[in-house]
Motif scaffolding. Structure first.
Motif, PDB file in Angstrom:
ATOM      1  N   LEU A   5       0.799  -1.281  -0.075  1.00  0.00           N
ATOM      2  CA  LEU A   5      -0.101  -0.034  -0.073  1.00  0.00           C
ATOM      3  C   LEU A   5       0.704   1.142  -0.052  1.00  0.00           C
ATOM      4  N   PRO A   6       0.515   2.180  -0.787  1.00  0.00           N
ATOM      5  CA  PRO A   6       1.070   3.476  -0.911  1.00  0.00           C
ATOM      6  C   PRO A   6       1.291   4.283   0.795  1.00  0.00           C
ATOM      7  N   ASP A  11       5.753   9.483  -1.254  1.00  0.00           N
ATOM      8  CA  ASP A  11       5.812  10.952  -1.842  1.00  0.00           C
ATOM      9  C   ASP A  11       7.377  11.621  -1.733  1.00  0.00           C
ATOM     10  N   ILE A  12       7.792  11.272  -0.481  1.00  0.00           N
ATOM     11  CA  ILE A  12       9.292  11.924  -0.315  1.00  0.00           C
ATOM     12  C   ILE A  12      10.124  10.999  -1.259  1.00  0.00           C
ATOM     13  N   ASP A  13       9.890   9.511  -1.711  1.00  0.00           N
ATOM     14  CA  ASP A  13      10.739   9.044  -2.759  1.00  0.00           C
ATOM     15  C   ASP A  13      10.606   9.875  -4.009  1.00  0.00           C
ATOM     16  N   ARG A  14       9.118  10.140  -4.316  1.00  0.00           N
ATOM     17  CA  ARG A  14       9.013  10.743  -5.628  1.00  0.00           C
ATOM     18  C   ARG A  14       9.683  11.902  -5.803  1.00  0.00           C
ATOM     19  N   TRP A  15       9.805  12.628  -4.708  1.00  0.00           N
ATOM     20  CA  TRP A  15      10.444  14.009  -4.670  1.00  0.00           C
ATOM     21  C   TRP A  15      11.820  13.883  -4.848  1.00  0.00           C
ATOM     22  N   ARG A  16      12.494  12.974  -4.036  1.00  0.00           N
ATOM     23  CA  ARG A  16      14.022  12.607  -3.967  1.00  0.00           C
ATOM     24  C   ARG A  16      14.270  12.092  -5.626  1.00  0.00           C
ATOM     25  N   ALA A  17      13.330  11.394  -6.145  1.00  0.00           N
ATOM     26  CA  ALA A  17      13.754  10.858  -7.706  1.00  0.00           C
ATOM     27  C   ALA A  17      13.747  12.099  -8.463  1.00  0.00           C
ATOM     28  N   LEU A  58      13.638   5.840 -16.805  1.00  0.00           N
ATOM     29  CA  LEU A  58      14.117   4.769 -15.975  1.00  0.00           C
ATOM     30  C   LEU A  58      14.904   5.189 -14.893  1.00  0.00           C
ATOM     31  N   ALA A  59      15.699   6.363 -14.947  1.00  0.00           N
ATOM     32  CA  ALA A  59      16.469   6.776 -13.838  1.00  0.00           C
ATOM     33  C   ALA A  59      15.271   7.020 -12.745  1.00  0.00           C
ATOM     34  N   TRP A  60      14.140   8.029 -13.245  1.00  0.00           N
ATOM     35  CA  TRP A  60      13.189   8.339 -12.165  1.00  0.00           C
ATOM     36  C   TRP A  60      12.521   7.088 -11.396  1.00  0.00           C
ATOM     37  N   LYS A  64      12.668   6.335  -7.657  1.00  0.00           N
ATOM     38  CA  LYS A  64      11.304   6.205  -6.771  1.00  0.00           C
ATOM     39  C   LYS A  64      11.128   4.985  -6.095  1.00  0.00           C
ATOM     40  N   SER A  65      11.317   3.909  -6.978  1.00  0.00           N
ATOM     41  CA  SER A  65      10.891   2.621  -6.130  1.00  0.00           C
ATOM     42  C   SER A  65      12.257   2.070  -5.353  1.00  0.00           C
ATOM     43  N   GLY A  66      13.327   2.677  -5.525  1.00  0.00           N
ATOM     44  CA  GLY A  66      14.472   1.843  -4.894  1.00  0.00           C
ATOM     45  C   GLY A  66      15.141   1.035  -5.737  1.00  0.00           C
TER      46      GLY A  66
END
Length: 77
Positions: A5-6, A11-17, A58-60, A64-66
């Protein structure tokens, strides 16, 4: 198994990506503008843009997902 589950950390990982990929994407777009500004054939822009966008996406996704080594299931094995 199912997808997790999200959580708020996603959200932080998306911003970091986004912060990690944005400089490289901006550099690639600047390079594209520079090449077209030199007066080269615009076909070169269409040849350069898709691979640049593909690698940026691909990098994003990777950021994002680790990465695999960051995954807890991978660490258990």
């Amino acid at each position: 198994m199912g997808t997790p589950l999200p959580t708020e950390t996603r959200d932080i990982d998306r911003w970091r990506a986004t912060k990690a990929v944005l400089p490289f994407l901006a550099l690639g777009l600047f390079d594209l503008v520079l090449i077209l500004g030199w007066g080269l054939n615009p076909l070169w822009g269409f040849a350069i843009l898709p691979p640049m966008l593909f690698i940026s996406v691909l990098a994003w996704i990777s950021f994002k997902s680790g990465f695999v080594s960051d995954n807890a299931e991978y660490a258990e094995e």
